[in-house]
Design a protein around this motif. Structure first.
Motif, mmCIF file in Angstrom:
data_model
loop_
_atom_site.group_PDB
_atom_site.id
_atom_site.type_symbol
_atom_site.label_atom_id
_atom_site.label_comp_id
_atom_site.label_asym_id
_atom_site.label_seq_id
_atom_site.Cartn_x
_atom_site.Cartn_y
_atom_site.Cartn_z
ATOM 1 N N GLY A 113 0.823 -1.203 0.000
ATOM 2 C CA GLY A 113 0.000 0.000 0.000
ATOM 3 C C GLY A 113 0.858 1.255 0.000
ATOM 4 O O GLY A 113 1.914 1.287 0.640
ATOM 5 N N PRO A 114 0.401 2.272 -0.725
ATOM 6 C CA PRO A 114 1.118 3.545 -0.669
ATOM 7 C C PRO A 114 1.150 4.044 0.768
ATOM 8 O O PRO A 114 0.167 3.898 1.499
ATOM 9 C CB PRO A 114 0.284 4.464 -1.561
ATOM 10 N N LEU A 115 2.262 4.636 1.168
ATOM 11 C CA LEU A 115 2.418 5.050 2.570
ATOM 12 C C LEU A 115 2.599 6.558 2.692
ATOM 13 O O LEU A 115 3.323 7.033 3.582
ATOM 14 C CB LEU A 115 3.591 4.286 3.203
ATOM 15 N N GLY A 116 1.965 7.307 1.807
ATOM 16 C CA GLY A 116 2.029 8.763 1.884
ATOM 17 C C GLY A 116 3.459 9.226 2.080
ATOM 18 O O GLY A 116 4.380 8.753 1.406
ATOM 19 N N ASN B 13 0.702 6.906 -6.208
ATOM 20 C CA ASN B 13 -0.607 7.160 -5.590
ATOM 21 C C ASN B 13 -0.790 8.641 -5.276
ATOM 22 O O ASN B 13 0.120 9.304 -4.791
ATOM 23 C CB ASN B 13 -0.690 6.352 -4.281
ATOM 24 N N TRP C 110 -3.941 11.741 -3.972
ATOM 25 C CA TRP C 110 -5.236 11.991 -3.346
ATOM 26 C C TRP C 110 -6.030 12.914 -4.277
ATOM 27 O O TRP C 110 -5.567 14.029 -4.583
ATOM 28 C CB TRP C 110 -5.056 12.685 -1.997
ATOM 29 N N ILE D 289 -6.951 7.732 -3.791
ATOM 30 C CA ILE D 289 -8.031 7.698 -2.792
ATOM 31 C C ILE D 289 -8.724 9.053 -2.788
ATOM 32 O O ILE D 289 -8.310 9.969 -3.494
ATOM 33 C CB ILE D 289 -7.535 7.371 -1.360
ATOM 34 N N ALA E 263 -7.779 -0.482 8.530
ATOM 35 C CA ALA E 263 -6.562 -0.030 7.846
ATOM 36 C C ALA E 263 -5.848 1.101 8.575
ATOM 37 O O ALA E 263 -6.476 1.980 9.169
ATOM 38 C CB ALA E 263 -6.910 0.432 6.430
ATOM 39 N N GLY E 264 -4.515 1.078 8.487
ATOM 40 C CA GLY E 264 -3.718 2.188 8.989
ATOM 41 C C GLY E 264 -3.825 3.376 8.049
ATOM 42 O O GLY E 264 -4.141 3.229 6.875
ATOM 43 N N GLY F 13 -5.999 -4.480 7.750
ATOM 44 C CA GLY F 13 -5.886 -5.548 8.741
ATOM 45 C C GLY F 13 -5.212 -6.801 8.225
ATOM 46 O O GLY F 13 -5.196 -7.818 8.919
ATOM 47 N N GLN G 244 -3.921 -5.460 -0.457
ATOM 48 C CA GLN G 244 -3.077 -4.270 -0.313
ATOM 49 C C GLN G 244 -2.700 -4.174 1.164
ATOM 50 O O GLN G 244 -3.569 -4.066 2.027
ATOM 51 C CB GLN G 244 -3.830 -3.021 -0.774
ATOM 52 N N GLY H 81 -0.415 -2.334 4.173
ATOM 53 C CA GLY H 81 0.293 -1.103 4.504
ATOM 54 C C GLY H 81 1.169 -1.242 5.739
ATOM 55 O O GLY H 81 2.402 -1.200 5.671
ATOM 56 N N THR H 82 0.520 -1.465 6.889
ATOM 57 C CA THR H 82 1.237 -1.417 8.167
ATOM 58 C C THR H 82 2.416 -2.396 8.230
ATOM 59 O O THR H 82 3.500 -2.042 8.714
ATOM 60 C CB THR H 82 0.242 -1.709 9.317
HETATM 61 C C1 LIG Z 1 1.511 5.615 7.119
HETATM 62 C C2 LIG Z 1 0.462 5.282 6.126
HETATM 63 C C3 LIG Z 1 0.272 6.135 5.044
HETATM 64 C C4 LIG Z 1 -0.671 5.815 4.072
HETATM 65 N N1 LIG Z 1 -0.822 6.666 2.996
HETATM 66 C C5 LIG Z 1 -1.668 6.325 2.005
HETATM 67 C C6 LIG Z 1 -1.776 7.149 0.850
HETATM 68 O O1 LIG Z 1 -1.129 8.189 0.733
HETATM 69 N N2 LIG Z 1 -2.630 6.756 -0.118
HETATM 70 C C7 LIG Z 1 -3.378 5.603 -0.021
HETATM 71 O O2 LIG Z 1 -4.130 5.286 -0.956
HETATM 72 N N3 LIG Z 1 -3.297 4.814 1.068
HETATM 73 C C8 LIG Z 1 -2.469 5.150 2.068
HETATM 74 N N4 LIG Z 1 -2.370 4.349 3.176
HETATM 75 C C9 LIG Z 1 -3.164 3.104 3.231
HETATM 76 C C10 LIG Z 1 -2.320 1.896 2.791
HETATM 77 O O3 LIG Z 1 -1.866 2.046 1.491
HETATM 78 C C11 LIG Z 1 -3.095 0.586 2.915
HETATM 79 O O4 LIG Z 1 -4.248 0.590 2.123
HETATM 80 C C12 LIG Z 1 -3.484 0.304 4.355
HETATM 81 O O5 LIG Z 1 -2.397 0.573 5.197
HETATM 82 C C13 LIG Z 1 -3.925 -1.131 4.483
HETATM 83 O O6 LIG Z 1 -4.251 -1.443 5.804
HETATM 84 P P1 LIG Z 1 -3.190 -2.026 6.883
HETATM 85 O O7 LIG Z 1 -2.455 -0.836 7.367
HETATM 86 O O8 LIG Z 1 -4.035 -2.638 7.927
HETATM 87 O O9 LIG Z 1 -2.305 -2.994 6.158
HETATM 88 C C14 LIG Z 1 -1.457 4.637 4.182
HETATM 89 C C15 LIG Z 1 -1.284 3.803 5.289
HETATM 90 C C16 LIG Z 1 -0.330 4.101 6.253
HETATM 91 C C17 LIG Z 1 -0.151 3.154 7.404
#
Ligand SMILES: Cc1cc2nc3c(=O)[nH]c(=O)nc-3n(C[C@H](O)[C@H](O)[C@H](O)COP(=O)(O)O)c2cc1C
Length: 378
Positions: A30-33, A81, A83, A146, A193-194, A231, A250, A252-253
């Motif tokens: 997942g993209p992490l901003g 990614n 917004w 998103i 999700a985070g 999750g 997808q 992220g965390t």
């Molecule tokens: C620090 C952080 C930054 C994130 N930034 C973005 C983002 O910029 N764009 C986006 O589509 N999702 C973003 N996400 C969501 C993740 O890409 C992903 O969908 C999500 O973390 C999945 O859930 P999980 O954290 O339980 O694995 C972010 C998640 C985290 C934890």
């Protein structure tokens, strides 16, 4: 739907998501901003998943550089990614008085960490339209987003250029309108999700469907492939997502916890420490609803009566504290972004995480895939 090598052993990784993206495993990092890195993106893509880079906070020229840097590290598909919606109502008209009121709960911590209090500055917007131009001109393999649906001309151009689009839905209704707009893959993002809730049809706090409920509803409501998000940290989460009708995940965390991510050591340790069992949703970190590990900052900003600036002004305000907290290694004053399954994270190395996921899913996926194959048309 999974493609099969023979009647009894469908290959879990052969789905419309892996074939559409030209990747080996339908695992999207997942993209992490702002905590994305070129290295993490490329590591995941080189392994055979889809690395993603969250570029919403960057200027168009910085995005151009990032894309070139990722391309220097991998020849495999990756996603950039953005917004779609970059500010909330009131951001342009927010006053210096509001700034002072919202600074008040942070001021003591900023001073205690030796910082000077920030002063009010009018807000300079970064525009999605300018950012997306660079992404399209660079002909990235995949564009994910998103907080809405990009304008039709953008999606048409993606289709014409062969750029695969991935849109995030936090409700079945959002998935339906994304599909109607011509988006190729839906990332169904449960409230575990985070990071931010990218809701766009209703307010984020009216769109808090969990992954377990969301994924099957979305899979039934749309015909494009669905990636489950929220999750999912280990093979059990991936196999469960497939059982619910997803064709990819997808995550992220669990990637944020890896040393290749842009998170500081204290943040990564907080995820891996086993003390991340309590997470919470807050607007306090940025002005938009998002999930992080429960800590002093989250608790203080969630207190009744605490005023929060509209997105993205609150984000810039809180950054004054988090920059100092980063330097002082004080995680209690950092937005510790993480999802509800953070404490299931085990790996601090992205390649090791992927190797474990792939090997464990390969072991346990068979019966689930056979069941799904019988239920869904191929
Ligand atoms: C620090 C952080 C930054 C994130 N930034 C973005 C983002 O910029 N764009 C986006 O589509 N999702 C973003 N996400 C969501 C993740 O890409 C992903 O969908 C999500 O973390 C999945 O859930 P999980 O954290 O339980 O694995 C972010 C998640 C985290 C934890």
């Amino acid at each position: 739907m999974q493609q099969q090598s023979d009647n009894s052993s469908p290959q879990w990784n052969k789905t419309r998501i892996s074939s559409g993206l030209g990747i080996q495993y339908p695992i999207i990092q997942g993209p992490l901003g702002g905590l994305s890195t070129q290295r993490l993106t490329a590591t995941v893509s080189n392994f055979g998943g889809l690395g993603s880079f969250g570029a919403h906070g960057l200027s168009p020229s910085a995005i151009k550089d990032v894309i070139a840097e990722i391309r220097a590290l991998t020849a495999k598909p990756f996603a950039i990614n953005l917004w779609v919606s970059m500010e909330d109502e009131g951001a342009r008209t927010s006053s210096s008085d509001a700034f002072a009121r919202c600074l008040a709960p942070l001021a003591g911590h900023i001073r205690a960490l030796g910082g000077a209090l920030p002063t009010y500055k009018p807000y300079t917007p970064i525009k999605f339209e300018d950012q997306v131009r660079v992404v399209l001109d660079a002909k990235v393999p995949a564009f994910s987003f998103i907080y809405g649906i990009p304008p039709k001309e953008i999606l048409d151009e993606c289709q014409a250029q062969g750029i695969l689009t991935i849109g995030a839905a936090t409700t079945p209704d959002e998935a339906i309108v994304l599909e109607q707009a011509g988006v190729d893959v839906i990332a169904a993002s449960g409230f575990e999700a985070g990071g931010h809730r990218g809701s766009f049809l209703r307010a984020a706090d009216e769109s808090l469907t969990g992954t377990f409920s969301l994924v099957p509803q979305v899979a039934d409501a749309v015909s494009v492939p669905v990636a489950a998000a929220g999750g999912i940290t280990d093979a059990r989460g991936i196999v469960a997502s497939f059982a619910l009708g997803a064709e990819g995940v997808q995550i992220g965390t669990a990637f944020l916890a890896c040393e290749e991510s842009g998170a500081i050591a204290a943040h990564r340790q907080a995820i891996l420490s086993g003390n991340a069992r309590r997470t919470g949703l807050t607007r306090g970190f940025t002005g938009r609803l998002a999930r992080g590990i429960h800590n002093q900052l989250l608790e203080e900003l969630n207190r009744p009566g605490v005023e929060i600036l509209p997105y993205p002004l609150q984000r810039s305000l809180v950054r004054n504290l988090s920059v100092l907290a980063n330097k002082a290694a004080k995680p209690e004053f950092l937005p510790l972004w993480a999802g509800q399954s953070a404490s299931l994270s085990r790996h601090n190395d992205a390649k090791a995480l992927l190797q474990t996921l792939v090997s464990e899913v390969s072991t346990i996926a068979g019966p689930v895939l056979r069941w799904n194959r019988e239920r869904r048309p191929t």
